[in-house]
Design a protein around this motif. Structure first.
Motif, PDB file in Angstrom:
ATOM      1  N   HIS A  77      35.809  40.939  41.727  1.00 11.09           N
ATOM      2  CA  HIS A  77      36.322  41.919  40.770  1.00 11.09           C
ATOM      3  C   HIS A  77      36.540  41.335  39.373  1.00 11.09           C
ATOM      4  O   HIS A  77      37.084  42.008  38.504  1.00 11.09           O
ATOM      5  N   TRP A  78      36.171  40.066  39.165  1.00 12.43           N
ATOM      6  CA  TRP A  78      36.112  39.539  37.808  1.00 12.43           C
ATOM      7  C   TRP A  78      34.748  39.959  37.254  1.00 12.43           C
ATOM      8  O   TRP A  78      33.737  39.317  37.500  1.00 12.43           O
ATOM      9  N   ILE A  79      34.746  41.082  36.585  1.00  8.58           N
ATOM     10  CA  ILE A  79      33.499  41.669  36.074  1.00  8.58           C
ATOM     11  C   ILE A  79      33.083  40.871  34.845  1.00  8.58           C
ATOM     12  O   ILE A  79      33.841  40.781  33.880  1.00  8.58           O
ATOM     13  N   ARG A  80      31.902  40.275  34.894  1.00 11.05           N
ATOM     14  CA  ARG A  80      31.510  39.420  33.773  1.00 11.05           C
ATOM     15  C   ARG A  80      30.008  39.183  33.750  1.00 11.05           C
ATOM     16  O   ARG A  80      29.313  39.515  34.712  1.00 11.05           O
ATOM     17  N   ILE A  81      29.563  38.593  32.674  1.00 12.30           N
ATOM     18  CA  ILE A  81      28.165  38.179  32.583  1.00 12.30           C
ATOM     19  C   ILE A  81      28.059  36.857  33.323  1.00 12.30           C
ATOM     20  O   ILE A  81      28.824  35.924  33.062  1.00 12.30           O
ATOM     21  N   ARG A  82      27.154  36.800  34.261  1.00 10.95           N
ATOM     22  CA  ARG A  82      27.019  35.591  35.076  1.00 10.95           C
ATOM     23  C   ARG A  82      25.821  34.780  34.637  1.00 10.95           C
ATOM     24  O   ARG A  82      24.841  35.339  34.166  1.00 10.95           O
ATOM     25  N   ASP A  83      25.920  33.472  34.875  1.00  7.45           N
ATOM     26  CA  ASP A  83      24.761  32.616  34.593  1.00  7.45           C
ATOM     27  C   ASP A  83      23.615  33.049  35.490  1.00  7.45           C
ATOM     28  O   ASP A  83      23.838  33.396  36.651  1.00  7.45           O
ATOM     29  N   ALA A  84      22.411  33.015  34.946  1.00  4.23           N
ATOM     30  CA  ALA A  84      21.249  33.329  35.773  1.00  4.23           C
ATOM     31  C   ALA A  84      21.193  32.324  36.917  1.00  4.23           C
ATOM     32  O   ALA A  84      21.442  31.142  36.712  1.00  4.23           O
ATOM     33  N   PRO A 101      42.888  42.278  42.570  1.00  5.94           N
ATOM     34  CA  PRO A 101      43.640  42.413  41.313  1.00  5.94           C
ATOM     35  C   PRO A 101      43.549  41.160  40.440  1.00  5.94           C
ATOM     36  O   PRO A 101      43.541  41.250  39.216  1.00  5.94           O
ATOM     37  N   VAL A 102      43.488  39.987  41.088  1.00  4.05           N
ATOM     38  CA  VAL A 102      43.449  38.730  40.342  1.00  4.05           C
ATOM     39  C   VAL A 102      42.158  38.653  39.526  1.00  4.05           C
ATOM     40  O   VAL A 102      42.166  38.277  38.351  1.00  4.05           O
ATOM     41  N   GLY A 103      41.043  39.057  40.152  1.00  2.38           N
ATOM     42  CA  GLY A 103      39.777  39.074  39.423  1.00  2.38           C
ATOM     43  C   GLY A 103      39.794  40.126  38.329  1.00  2.38           C
ATOM     44  O   GLY A 103      39.431  39.865  37.175  1.00  2.38           O
ATOM     45  N   MET A 104      40.269  41.309  38.687  1.00  2.00           N
ATOM     46  CA  MET A 104      40.254  42.409  37.716  1.00  2.00           C
ATOM     47  C   MET A 104      41.009  42.041  36.438  1.00  2.00           C
ATOM     48  O   MET A 104      40.567  42.352  35.334  1.00  2.00           O
ATOM     49  N   HIS A 124      26.990  42.351  38.104  1.00  2.00           N
ATOM     50  CA  HIS A 124      28.256  42.015  37.439  1.00  2.00           C
ATOM     51  C   HIS A 124      29.457  41.901  38.367  1.00  2.00           C
ATOM     52  O   HIS A 124      30.475  41.349  37.974  1.00  2.00           O
ATOM     53  N   MET A 125      29.386  42.449  39.565  1.00  2.00           N
ATOM     54  CA  MET A 125      30.447  42.202  40.563  1.00  2.00           C
ATOM     55  C   MET A 125      29.807  42.085  41.950  1.00  2.00           C
ATOM     56  O   MET A 125      30.093  42.876  42.853  1.00  2.00           O
ATOM     57  N   PRO A 126      28.967  41.063  42.143  1.00  2.00           N
ATOM     58  CA  PRO A 126      28.145  40.971  43.341  1.00  2.00           C
ATOM     59  C   PRO A 126      28.950  40.781  44.623  1.00  2.00           C
ATOM     60  O   PRO A 126      30.030  40.188  44.606  1.00  2.00           O
ATOM     61  N   ALA A 127      28.401  41.302  45.725  1.00  2.00           N
ATOM     62  CA  ALA A 127      28.946  41.039  47.053  1.00  2.00           C
ATOM     63  C   ALA A 127      28.745  39.558  47.336  1.00  2.00           C
ATOM     64  O   ALA A 127      27.657  39.030  47.161  1.00  2.00           O
ATOM     65  N   THR A 128      29.818  38.881  47.768  1.00  2.00           N
ATOM     66  CA  THR A 128      29.742  37.440  47.970  1.00  2.00           C
ATOM     67  C   THR A 128      30.300  37.103  49.347  1.00  2.00           C
ATOM     68  O   THR A 128      31.342  37.616  49.743  1.00  2.00           O
ATOM     69  N   LYS A 129      29.604  36.245  50.060  1.00  2.00           N
ATOM     70  CA  LYS A 129      30.042  35.862  51.413  1.00  2.00           C
ATOM     71  C   LYS A 129      31.293  35.003  51.357  1.00  2.00           C
ATOM     72  O   LYS A 129      31.436  34.125  50.511  1.00  2.00           O
ATOM     73  N   PHE A 130      32.165  35.281  52.322  1.00  2.00           N
ATOM     74  CA  PHE A 130      33.408  34.532  52.458  1.00  2.00           C
ATOM     75  C   PHE A 130      33.344  33.881  53.839  1.00  2.00           C
ATOM     76  O   PHE A 130      32.317  33.903  54.483  1.00  2.00           O
ATOM     77  N   GLU A 131      34.460  33.336  54.339  1.00  2.00           N
ATOM     78  CA  GLU A 131      34.452  32.755  55.686  1.00  2.00           C
ATOM     79  C   GLU A 131      33.915  33.736  56.719  1.00  2.00           C
ATOM     80  O   GLU A 131      34.159  34.930  56.621  1.00  2.00           O
ATOM     81  N   GLN A 132      33.237  33.227  57.745  1.00  2.00           N
ATOM     82  CA  GLN A 132      32.848  34.013  58.922  1.00  2.00           C
ATOM     83  C   GLN A 132      32.061  35.271  58.573  1.00  2.00           C
ATOM     84  O   GLN A 132      32.202  36.309  59.217  1.00  2.00           O
ATOM     85  N   GLY A 133      31.268  35.200  57.529  1.00  2.00           N
ATOM     86  CA  GLY A 133      30.387  36.329  57.212  1.00  2.00           C
ATOM     87  C   GLY A 133      31.087  37.512  56.560  1.00  2.00           C
ATOM     88  O   GLY A 133      30.459  38.541  56.314  1.00  2.00           O
ATOM     89  N   MET A 134      32.392  37.402  56.289  1.00  2.00           N
ATOM     90  CA  MET A 134      33.060  38.509  55.604  1.00  2.00           C
ATOM     91  C   MET A 134      32.562  38.547  54.159  1.00  2.00           C
ATOM     92  O   MET A 134      32.292  37.511  53.562  1.00  2.00           O
ATOM     93  N   VAL A 135      32.462  39.759  53.631  1.00  2.00           N
ATOM     94  CA  VAL A 135      31.909  39.917  52.290  1.00  2.00           C
ATOM     95  C   VAL A 135      32.944  40.575  51.376  1.00  2.00           C
ATOM     96  O   VAL A 135      33.597  41.548  51.758  1.00  2.00           O
ATOM     97  N   PHE A 136      33.122  40.021  50.197  1.00  2.00           N
ATOM     98  CA  PHE A 136      33.984  40.634  49.185  1.00  2.00           C
ATOM     99  C   PHE A 136      33.209  40.765  47.886  1.00  2.00           C
ATOM    100  O   PHE A 136      32.266  40.016  47.653  1.00  2.00           O
ATOM    101  N   HIS A 137      33.632  41.727  47.061  1.00  2.00           N
ATOM    102  CA  HIS A 137      33.003  41.905  45.755  1.00  2.00           C
ATOM    103  C   HIS A 137      33.883  41.279  44.695  1.00  2.00           C
ATOM    104  O   HIS A 137      35.075  41.604  44.607  1.00  2.00           O
ATOM    105  N   THR A 157      40.403  53.738  38.671  1.00  2.00           N
ATOM    106  CA  THR A 157      39.244  54.079  37.849  1.00  2.00           C
ATOM    107  C   THR A 157      38.008  54.174  38.759  1.00  2.00           C
ATOM    108  O   THR A 157      37.133  55.006  38.548  1.00  2.00           O
ATOM    109  N   CYS A 158      37.968  53.319  39.770  1.00  2.00           N
ATOM    110  CA  CYS A 158      36.810  53.280  40.671  1.00  2.00           C
ATOM    111  C   CYS A 158      37.138  53.703  42.104  1.00  2.00           C
ATOM    112  O   CYS A 158      36.267  54.180  42.817  1.00  2.00           O
TER     113      CYS A 158
END
Ligand code: HEC
Ligand code: HEC
Ligand code: HEC
Ligand code: HEC
Ligand code: HEC
Ligand code: HEC
Ligand code: HEC
Length: 369
Positions: free
Chosen positions: A361-368, A280-283, A346-359, A300-301
Motif C-alpha cells: 500500500h506504499w503507492i509509488r514509482i518503482r525501479d524497473a 496503513p503503514v504503507g499508505m 504501483h501497488m503490486p501483489a507481493t508474496k509473504f511467508e507461506q505463499g500469502m500475498v499482500f498488496h 477511498t478504495c
C-alpha cells in the motif's frame, strides 16, 4: 504475531467494559470507546439485530474476512481438516497427531502418545490467508497466557505449514513444544483484534462475541436501535461522530491493521518486507495520501463491509483514475500507462511467508525490475 502493539493513550469514556479492560493496563480501548462517551452506556445487541434494518451491509460483511476471524475450534470447518492427520513440525517438535473430540480439535506429539491429548481451543483467522490455533493456559508469569500452535492452515496454498513467525523458533520449555507461548498484552491483543468483545479470564474468554462485527467498528448499538425503532431518522451514530473523517477512519482500521506507532522504528525507516501486511503503514508513506488534503483513505478504495477480493482490479483502477485523470489539471497522469494496469505496477501483489500475498500500500514509482 511478531510486532508489538503499543498500549497507547486512553480515551475518555463512560463505557464500563472499556474502563474495566483499561484498568488492567493491558488493552487500549479503540476509538470505539469514543462512541459511547455522549450517551449513557449503550450495550451490544449483536449483528443479527443490525441485519433487520441494514440487510445490504450485513450481506456484504457476511462474505468478508471480518465475519470469520475467530471461533471455537469445535465450530471451525477448517479445524476439522486436521482431524486424523499426522503432521511433522520439525525438530525438536516432532510429529503432531490430531483427533476430534467433543470439545473440538486436540493433539498429541508422537513422543507423548501415552499422555492426555492437548485441546486446541480457538481457531484464529478465516483461513483465506491462514488459520492458527490458540489455546489459553494457566501460567505462573502472567494472568493471561496462551499457546499459538506451531502448525497452521494456509488457504493461500491449501495446505498446512509452520505458523507465520515460527520458522527458526526454538521451544523455551516443555509447553513450548506445542507452539509459541504468548503472554500478557500479546495474547490479550490477539483476542482484541480478532473479536468484537471478550476478556481473557484464566483459560476462558468471558463475554466472547467472535469476529470483527458491526459493533466492533460502530460501537455498542442498543441506543441507536432504540432510537431507530422510535423514529425513522435516528441521530447520527457512527463511532460517536456525525461523519467519518480521515483521522477517525485511520485510527479505526489502523487499530488492528497497524499504524506506524506499532512498528519498530528501524523496520519503519527501512520499510522492511514484513511491513507489507500493514496497509496503513504503507499508505501513510504514499504521495497520494500526503498530497490529498485528507481525501485519501481506506474507504477511498474499500467498502469496509465488503471482501476486498469481491471488487475487480479494474474497479480499483477506477479509484486511481478518480484523481489521476489524464485530461485533468488537478493531478498528474501516468506517462507510461494513463488508463489501466495501475495496481500491478504501483501497488503490486507481493508474496509473504507461506505463499500469502499482500498488496504493497506504499503507492509509488518503482525501479524497473
Ligand atoms: C430498527 C432499524 C435499525 C436497526 C435495528 C439498526 N439501525 Fe442503523 N440506522 C437505521 C436508520 C433508519 C438509519 C438512518 C438512515 C440511514 O442512514 O440508513 C441508520 C443509520 C445507521 C448508520 C449510519 C449513521 C450515520 O451516522 O451516518 C450506521 C453506521 C448504523 N445505522 C449502524 C447500525 C448498527 C451497527 C446496527 C446494529 C447494532 C444498526 N445500525 C441497527 C435503522 C436501524
Ligand atoms: C478489530 C480489528 C479490525 C479492525 C478495526 C479492522 N480490521 Fe480489517 N481485518 C481484521 C482481521 C483480523 C482480518 C483478517 C480476516 C481473515 O482472517 O481473513 C481483516 C481483514 C481485512 C481485509 C482483507 C479481507 C477481506 O475481507 O477483504 C480488508 C480489506 C480489511 N480488513 C480492511 C479493513 C478496513 C478498511 C478497516 C477500517 C474501516 C478495517 N479492516 C478494520 C481486523 C480488523
Ligand atoms: C493488532 C491487532 C492484531 C493482533 C494483536 C493479532 N492479529 Fe491476527 N490479524 C490482524 C489483522 C488486521 C489481520 C489481517 C491482515 C493480515 O493478514 O495481517 C490478521 C490476520 C491473522 C490471520 C490470518 C492470516 C493472515 O496473516 O492474514 C491469522 C491466522 C491471525 N491473524 C492469527 C493471530 C493470532 C494467533 C494472534 C495472537 C497470538 C494474532 N493474530 C494477533 C490483527 C491482529
Ligand atoms: C471494519 C469496520 C466495520 C465493520 C465491521 C462494519 N462497518 Fe459499517 N461502516 C464502517 C465505516 C468505516 C463506515 C463509513 C464508510 C464510508 O464513509 O464510506 C461504515 C458505514 C456504515 C453505514 C452507513 C453507510 C452505509 O454503508 O449505509 C451503515 C448503515 C453501516 N456501516 C452498518 C454496518 C453494519 C450493519 C455492519 C455489520 C453487518 C457494519 N456496518 C460493519 C466500518 C465498519
Ligand atoms: C484522492 C486522490 C488520489 C487517488 C484516489 C490516488 N492518488 Fe495517486 N496521487 C495523488 C496525489 C495528490 C499525488 C501527488 C501528485 C499529484 O498531485 O497528482 C499522487 C501521486 C501518485 C504517484 C506518484 C508517486 C511518487 O512517488 O512520485 C503515483 C505513482 C500514484 N499517485 C499512483 C496512484 C495509483 C496507482 C492509484 C490507485 C491505486 C492512486 N494513485 C490513487 C492522489 C491520488
Ligand atoms: C488506492 C486504493 C487503496 C487504498 C486507499 C487502500 N487500499 Fe487496501 N487494497 C487495495 C487493492 C487494489 C487491494 C488488492 C485487492 C485484490 O486482492 O485484488 C487491497 C487489499 C487490501 C487488503 C488485503 C490484503 C492485501 O494487502 O492484499 C487489506 C487488508 C487492505 N487492502 C487494507 C487496507 C486498509 C486498512 C487501508 C487504509 C489504511 C487500505 N487498504 C487502503 C487498494 C487500496
Ligand atoms: C507498466 C507499469 C505501469 C502501469 C500499468 C501504470 N504505471 Fe504509472 N508509472 C509507471 C512508471 C515507470 C512511472 C514513472 C514514469 C517516469 O518517471 O517517467 C509512472 C508514473 C506515474 C505517476 C507519476 C507521474 C508524474 O509525472 O509524476 C502517476 C501519478 C502514475 N504513474 C499513476 C498511474 C495510474 C493511475 C495508473 C493506472 C491508470 C498507472 N500509473 C499505470 C508505471 C506504470
Amino acid at each position: 504475531m511478531m510486532v508489538a502493539v503499543a498500549s497507547g493513550f486512553c480515551l475518555v469514556t463512560l463505557c464500563a467494559r472499556c474502563v474495566a479492560v483499561d484498568d488492567k493496563g493491558e488493552v487500549r480501548p479503540s476509538n470505539v470507546a469514543e462512541s459511547v462517551a455522549s450517551v449513557s452506556a449503550p450495550t451490544y445487541v449483536g449483528k443479527q439485530v443490525c441485519r433487520e434494518c441494514h440487510p445490504q451491509n450485513f450481506d456484504l460483511h457476511q462474505h468478508s474476512g471480518h465475519a470469520d476471524t475467530f471461533s471455537r475450534s469445535v465450530d471451525s470447518e477448517i479445524a476439522k481438516k486436521y482431524a486424523g492427520k499426522a503432521l511433522d513440525a520439525g525438530n525438536p517438535y516432532g510429529v503432531f497427531h490430531y483427533e476430534w473430540g467433543n470439545e473440538g480439535l486436540r493433539t498429541r506429539r508422537a513422543a507423548d502418545m501415552d499422555q492426555a491429548p492437548f485441546a486446541l481451543q480457538y481457531a484464529v483467522g478465516s483461513g483465506r490467508n491462514a488459520m492458527t490455533l490458540l489455546t489459553l493456559i494457566d501460567d505462573k508469569e502472567s494472568d493471561a497466557a496462551g499457546i499459538e500452535h506451531r502448525i497452521s492452515w494456509f488457504g493461500s496454498h491449501g495446505d498446512f505449514g509452520l505458523t507465520p513467525g515460527h520458522i527458526g523458533m526454538t521451544p523455551q520449555d516443555e509447553r513450548g513444544l506445542l507452539g509459541n507461548v504468548v503472554r500478557g498484552k500479546s495474547v490479550r491483543q490477539c483476542v482484541y483484534c480478532h473479536t468484537t468483545t471478550g476478556t481473557i479470564v484464566g483459560t476462558e474468554i468471558v463475554d466472547l462475541v467472535a469476529d470483527v462485527n458491526c459493533e466492533k467498528c460502530h460501537g455498542p448499538g442498543s441506543e441507536h436501535v432504540q432510537q431507530a425503532r422510535r423514529s425513522e431518522t435516528p441521530p447520527p451514530f457512527s463511532i460517536g461522530r456525525d461523519r467519518w473523517d480521515l483521522e477517525a477512519e485511520l485510527q479505526l482500521c489502523g487499530d488492528c491493521h497497524r499504524l506506524p506507532r506499532n512498528i519498530d522504528p528501524v523496520a519503519l525507516r527501512e520499510y522492511s518486507a514484513e511491513l507489507l501486511r500493514f496497509q496503513p503503514v504503507g499508505m501513510l508513506r504514499s504521495e497520494c495520501y500526503l498530497e490529498s488534503d485528507g481525501n485519501f483513505m481506506c474507504s477511498t478504495c474499500h467498502n469496509p463491509h465488503q471482501d476486498s477480493k469481491a471488487k475487480s482490479t479494474a474497479a480499483y483502477e477506477q479509484d486511481c483514475l478518480g484523481c489521476h485523470q489524464p485530461d485533468s489539471d488537478a493531478h498528474v497522469a501516468c506517462s507510461v500507462s494513463p488508463t489501466s494496469g495501475c495496481v500491478e505496477c504501483h501497488m503490486p501483489a507481493t508474496k509473504f511467508e507461506q505463499g500469502m500475498v499482500f498488496h504493497d500500500h506504499w503507492i509509488r514509482i518503482r525501479d524497473a525490475e
